[in-house]
Scaffold this active site. Structure first.
Site, PDB file in Angstrom:
ATOM      1  N   CYS A 139     -22.741 -14.417  12.913  1.00 17.24           N
ATOM      2  CA  CYS A 139     -21.560 -14.519  12.044  1.00 17.24           C
ATOM      3  C   CYS A 139     -21.756 -15.373  10.783  1.00 17.24           C
ATOM      4  O   CYS A 139     -21.322 -14.945   9.698  1.00 17.24           O
ATOM      5  CB  CYS A 139     -20.334 -14.976  12.841  1.00 17.24           C
ATOM      6  SG  CYS A 139     -20.660 -16.021  14.251  1.00 17.24           S
ATOM      7  N   ARG A 177     -31.168 -18.286  22.051  1.00 17.82           N
ATOM      8  CA  ARG A 177     -30.366 -19.387  22.585  1.00 17.82           C
ATOM      9  C   ARG A 177     -31.211 -20.158  23.592  1.00 17.82           C
ATOM     10  O   ARG A 177     -31.881 -19.569  24.431  1.00 17.82           O
ATOM     11  CB  ARG A 177     -29.078 -18.869  23.230  1.00 17.82           C
ATOM     12  CG  ARG A 177     -28.141 -18.259  22.188  1.00 17.82           C
ATOM     13  CD  ARG A 177     -26.822 -17.776  22.753  1.00 17.82           C
ATOM     14  NE  ARG A 177     -26.028 -17.135  21.701  1.00 17.82           N
ATOM     15  CZ  ARG A 177     -24.882 -16.491  21.916  1.00 17.82           C
ATOM     16  NH1 ARG A 177     -24.383 -16.410  23.139  1.00 17.82           N
ATOM     17  NH2 ARG A 177     -24.236 -15.933  20.908  1.00 17.82           N
ATOM     18  N   GLN A 230     -27.656  -8.211  20.021  1.00 17.76           N
ATOM     19  CA  GLN A 230     -26.270  -7.787  20.236  1.00 17.76           C
ATOM     20  C   GLN A 230     -25.930  -6.619  19.318  1.00 17.76           C
ATOM     21  O   GLN A 230     -26.488  -6.494  18.229  1.00 17.76           O
ATOM     22  CB  GLN A 230     -25.302  -8.937  19.927  1.00 17.76           C
ATOM     23  CG  GLN A 230     -25.295 -10.050  20.950  1.00 17.76           C
ATOM     24  CD  GLN A 230     -24.292 -11.125  20.584  1.00 17.76           C
ATOM     25  OE1 GLN A 230     -24.178 -11.507  19.426  1.00 17.76           O
ATOM     26  NE2 GLN A 230     -23.572 -11.620  21.562  1.00 17.76           N
ATOM     27  N   ASP A 254     -23.625  -6.346  17.243  1.00 16.83           N
ATOM     28  CA  ASP A 254     -22.681  -7.291  16.650  1.00 16.83           C
ATOM     29  C   ASP A 254     -22.009  -6.698  15.413  1.00 16.83           C
ATOM     30  O   ASP A 254     -22.671  -6.054  14.589  1.00 16.83           O
ATOM     31  CB  ASP A 254     -23.447  -8.557  16.257  1.00 16.83           C
ATOM     32  CG  ASP A 254     -22.605  -9.800  16.397  1.00 16.83           C
ATOM     33  OD1 ASP A 254     -21.439  -9.679  16.777  1.00 16.83           O
ATOM     34  OD2 ASP A 254     -23.129 -10.891  16.123  1.00 16.83           O
ATOM     35  N   HIS A 271     -18.851  -7.729  12.397  1.00 18.72           N
ATOM     36  CA  HIS A 271     -17.805  -8.591  11.851  1.00 18.72           C
ATOM     37  C   HIS A 271     -17.022  -7.797  10.820  1.00 18.72           C
ATOM     38  O   HIS A 271     -17.596  -7.279   9.867  1.00 18.72           O
ATOM     39  CB  HIS A 271     -18.403  -9.859  11.243  1.00 18.72           C
ATOM     40  CG  HIS A 271     -19.089 -10.704  12.263  1.00 18.72           C
ATOM     41  ND1 HIS A 271     -20.442 -10.651  12.486  1.00 18.72           N
ATOM     42  CD2 HIS A 271     -18.585 -11.583  13.173  1.00 18.72           C
ATOM     43  CE1 HIS A 271     -20.750 -11.470  13.469  1.00 18.72           C
ATOM     44  NE2 HIS A 271     -19.648 -12.046  13.905  1.00 18.72           N
ATOM     45  N   LYS A 314      -8.131 -14.160  21.097  1.00 26.07           N
ATOM     46  CA  LYS A 314      -9.127 -13.128  21.365  1.00 26.07           C
ATOM     47  C   LYS A 314      -8.677 -12.232  22.503  1.00 26.07           C
ATOM     48  O   LYS A 314      -7.830 -12.601  23.316  1.00 26.07           O
ATOM     49  CB  LYS A 314     -10.480 -13.753  21.700  1.00 26.07           C
ATOM     50  CG  LYS A 314     -10.468 -14.637  22.947  1.00 26.07           C
ATOM     51  CD  LYS A 314     -11.854 -15.163  23.274  1.00 26.07           C
ATOM     52  CE  LYS A 314     -11.827 -16.031  24.524  1.00 26.07           C
ATOM     53  NZ  LYS A 314     -13.166 -16.380  25.001  1.00 26.07           N
ATOM     54  N   HIS A 356     -14.477 -10.790  14.943  1.00 29.11           N
ATOM     55  CA  HIS A 356     -15.755 -10.698  15.653  1.00 29.11           C
ATOM     56  C   HIS A 356     -15.593  -9.646  16.751  1.00 29.11           C
ATOM     57  O   HIS A 356     -14.605  -9.658  17.477  1.00 29.11           O
ATOM     58  CB  HIS A 356     -16.111 -12.023  16.329  1.00 29.11           C
ATOM     59  CG  HIS A 356     -16.179 -13.203  15.423  1.00 29.11           C
ATOM     60  ND1 HIS A 356     -17.352 -13.876  15.170  1.00 29.11           N
ATOM     61  CD2 HIS A 356     -15.212 -13.857  14.723  1.00 29.11           C
ATOM     62  CE1 HIS A 356     -17.102 -14.896  14.357  1.00 29.11           C
ATOM     63  NE2 HIS A 356     -15.811 -14.908  14.076  1.00 29.11           N
TER      64      HIS A 356
END
Length: 734
Positions: A415, A444, A462, A464, A466, A546, A598
């Site tokens: 992000c 991570r 991911q 992912d 946005h 969320k 997200h």
């Protein structure tokens, strides 16, 4: 029954299947197996069933408890008895007496069978011991083991039985013993002795004696001062009391038999409710999960109010073990791990086929749904993470490094980089929404002890996205995400549940902004899933509310994969802006701030592949299968024709292999079946002459006879159409 195992981040309990156990799940009429003569270790632990003499702290705790309990009973006896009203969920009312009538008394009035299957009560929304007297008029719910909260209480009480067994067997000092999503555990400090599989029968035998005694769970409120005296021998309990209980206040302890523990409860009425109890595994741990604290030992267990449920659970464990993605990954040569790069999967060619097929599927959806794919760096200067807030709150979970006297870090999420992309030039409202997608590599710094196959790794990717949009576009974008999510999960045959997590205590921003955002998410949920979502108060992220989506696999295990999060803070922290229509006309007006959504649907591709590996048990649907077609010639003269077919199918984008080796025809077919090829095409003289193939379907179990020949052009068309359909059925289209 709904199986309690939550996810493959908790691997199949192989110790539970392989270890010896006390015969706790047997009914009185069942025969016990004969003891086998053999190696000494088969007989079990070399240690006695119970420590002798018993630890001195047993008598000390009990003496203090009984003294304080006598005073508390006198207090209860002195309370005025008044008529109160108990309102049940159906609206009916029952009269009761304060400080005398318990929820169990109410249950017995309703039905004896109801009272016997109950686990816990709920009084005005708070969990309450069944035999604890009611104090004022209230609303009352009665919960059994099948209720989620009832199951948690049952397992929490079972943890106390495990704690008692551990104290009696090891003489250990207990630390924490909570319920989990798939049972319970207790962690403890044991001097000079590791827990081993051979201890399981002894622990279960001691637990069985506690169950037979039907030990009552007795609740007692104790002052901080007396708690420190009661647990003076246990430094872990003392630490918890000193740090968690404010001076001058009290909390509760619970007793069952000789075991007394610091606990807020509540609990089942007595240990006799536990009809089946089993130790499942053990592991090392640290006090409070901190590697700088003392090393402890943790023992896990499972329990049920019915012996049959434990039998079913063992069968479930056996099936889960067969489906374990690490086992299938090795058998099908999909991926592996190496100690030279822990937590980082090595994807083999066939595993890479699955990986790439998932990415291609998502890319195809992106092009249809207005997404723009980007690629952002893997490594950033620490200044980026300071701006985003991750350096302050997430640094310990990041891989950091020094470059030219400055701190850098591998990205743990995409992000902040996407914020830089958005801010790379001026933006107008006419561009919004911008749906920015990336298959970004993320690192991570997971603890080595937490790494578990593909479900807990250090390097992953991911799907992912946005979405940068105007506040007025949130509802429409959320609706589009619901459609996308439902379509994707439908491809795999997953059903799912949804939760809306609202403003937490440590929220940032204004309450008005939060209220508006929560209202928009609620409206979108009501529009698409009326009555099918739950509220999860106070569990939102600090930057916005969320929606969490939990999928269920073929074994009814639950996994939280998709998430949809509204973020008002990163646009603020990165000073993101766009020009609205008003601002275009009025150059002096400050730019507007976008909202950032997200979202991930698959989540981590590594974890999602682990989930679907176990969901399909390694029998892949044709469209995502890494081994779609195997062509086998019946003899050497037909090798060229077999290779020609495999080459033609490969040119059409299918994963086709040919076995032109020296094995016999039955051996080649058997190898293809074991490797889980969806279709095996056998060719000989007849097939060569007619330009056709003989088709064997993986899912036609037991069909070994030769089938009708299918023209090569027909089977080719059918296979291409089957792949494009993304069908879950391994059936050729007509």
């Amino acid at each position: 029954m709904a199986h309690p195992v939550a996810s493959t981040s908790h691997p199949a309990e192989l110790p539970a299947l392989e270890a010896k156990h006390a015969d706790l799940a047997k009914g009185p009429s069942e025969k016990k197996p004969k003891e086998k003569k053999g190696k000494p270790e088969a007989a079990g632990s070399q240690f006695p069933l119970e420590l002798q003499p018993k630890p001195e702290f047993f008598d000390h705790r009990i003496r203090m408890f009984e003294e304080l309990k006598t005073k508390y009973d006198e207090f209860v006896k002195a309370q005025p008895r008044e008529e109160i009203t108990v309102t049940l969920p159906d609206g009916s009312e029952r009269k009761a007496t304060s400080w005398q009538t318990s929820p169990m008394d109410v249950a017995k009035e309703i039905s004896k069978s109801l009272s016997e299957r109950l686990v816990i009560a709920k009084v005005d929304g708070s969990l309450w011991d069944l035999e604890r007297p009611l104090e004022v008029s209230c609303k009352l719910e009665l919960l059994d083991f099948e209720h989620a909260e009832g199951k948690k209480v049952f397992w929490h009480s079972s943890a106390h039985v495990l704690g008692e067994a551990a104290e009696r067997h090891y003489g250990c000092h207990l630390c924490l013993g909570p319920p989990t999503d798939d049972g319970f555990f207790y962690e403890m400090a044991i001097e000079d002795r590791p827990v081993s599989l051979t201890d399981y029968p002894a622990l279960e035998k001691v637990a069985e004696s506690a169950v037979k005694d039907k030990q009552r769970f007795e609740r007692l409120v104790v002052s901080k001062e007396d708690l420190l005296k009661m647990f003076h021998y246990n430094k872990y309990k003392k630490y918890l009391i000193e740090t968690k209980v404010p001076d001058g206040t009290s909390t509760t302890v619970y007793r069952c038999g000789p075991m007394i523990d610091l606990c807020v409860g509540p609990h089942i009425p007595h240990t006799g409710k536990i009809k089946a109890f089993m130790i499942t595994k053990n592991s090392a741990s640290y006090f409070l999960g901190d590697a700088t604290n003392d090393s402890l030992q943790r023992i896990y267990g499972i329990s049920f109010p019915d012996k049959k449920q434990l039998t079913e659970y063992k069968a479930f464990l056996a099936e889960a073990a067969k489906r374990d993605h690490r086992k299938i990954g090795k058998e099908q040569e999909l991926f592996f791990f190496n100690d030279l790069s822990p937590g980082n999967a090595f994807w083999l060619p066939h595993g890479t086929r699955i990986y790439n097929t998932l990415v291609e599927m998502m890319r195809g959806e992106y092009s249809r749904r207005g997404y723009q794919e980007v690629i952002s760096p893997n490594m950033y200067n620490a200044k980026l993470w300071e701006t985003s807030g991750h350096w302050q709150n997430y640094k310990d979970d990041m891989f950091t490094l020094d470059v030219e006297k400055e701190k850098w870090a591998l990205k743990p999420m995409n992000c902040p980089g996407h914020c830089l992309i958005f801010d790379s030039r001026d933006r107008s409202y006419k561009e919004l929404p911008i749906r920015m997608a990336e298959f970004g590599i993320i690192h991570r710094n997971e603890a080595s002890g937490a790494l578990t196959g593909l479900t807990r790794v250090r390097r992953f990717v991911q799907d992912d996205t946005h979405v940068f949009c105007m506040p007025s576009q949130i509802e429409e974008e959320i609706s589009a995400l619901f459609h996308f999510m439902q379509h994707t999960y439908g491809i795999f045959g997953f059903d799912f549940s949804l939760e809306l997590s609202t403003r937490p205590e440590n929220y940032l921003g204004s309450i008005e902004t939060w209220d508006a955002a929560e209202a928009q998410l609620s409206k979108a949920l009501d529009q698409h899933y009326p009555g099918k979502w739950e509220l999860n108060p106070g569990d939102g992220a600090f930057y916005g509310p969320k929606i969490d989506i939990t999928i269920r696999d073929a074994l009814r295990r639950s996994y939280q994969c998709a998430t949809i999060q509204l973020d008002f803070q990163l646009p603020e922290r990165f000073n993101l802006k766009y020009r609205s229509p008003d601002e275009t006309a009025n150059a002096d007006k400050p730019p507007s701030r976008p909202v950032m959504i997200h979202r991930a649907i698959l989540g981590s591709l590594e974890r999602f592949i682990a989930i679907i590996t176990e969901h399909f048990a390694g029998k892949w649907p044709f469209w995502i299968s890494p081994r779609q077609v195997l062509v086998i010639p019946v003899a050497a003269p037909y090798k060229e024709y077999a290779s020609e077919i495999a080459g033609k199918l490969s040119e059409l984008g299918l994963f086709a292999d040919v076995d032109n080796g020296e094995n016999t025809l039955p051996k080649k077919i058997r190898n293809g079946e074991i490797a889980q090829y969806n279709f095996i095409l056998v060719v000989g003289q007849e097939e060569l002459d007619s330009r056709s193939v003989n088709v064997r379907n993986r899912d036609d179990v037991g069909s070994k006879a030769k089938t009708a020949m299918v023209p090569l052009d027909v089977i080719t068309d059918q296979l291409v159409r089957l792949k494009s359909s993304r069908s879950l059925q391994n059936t050729l289209p007509a």
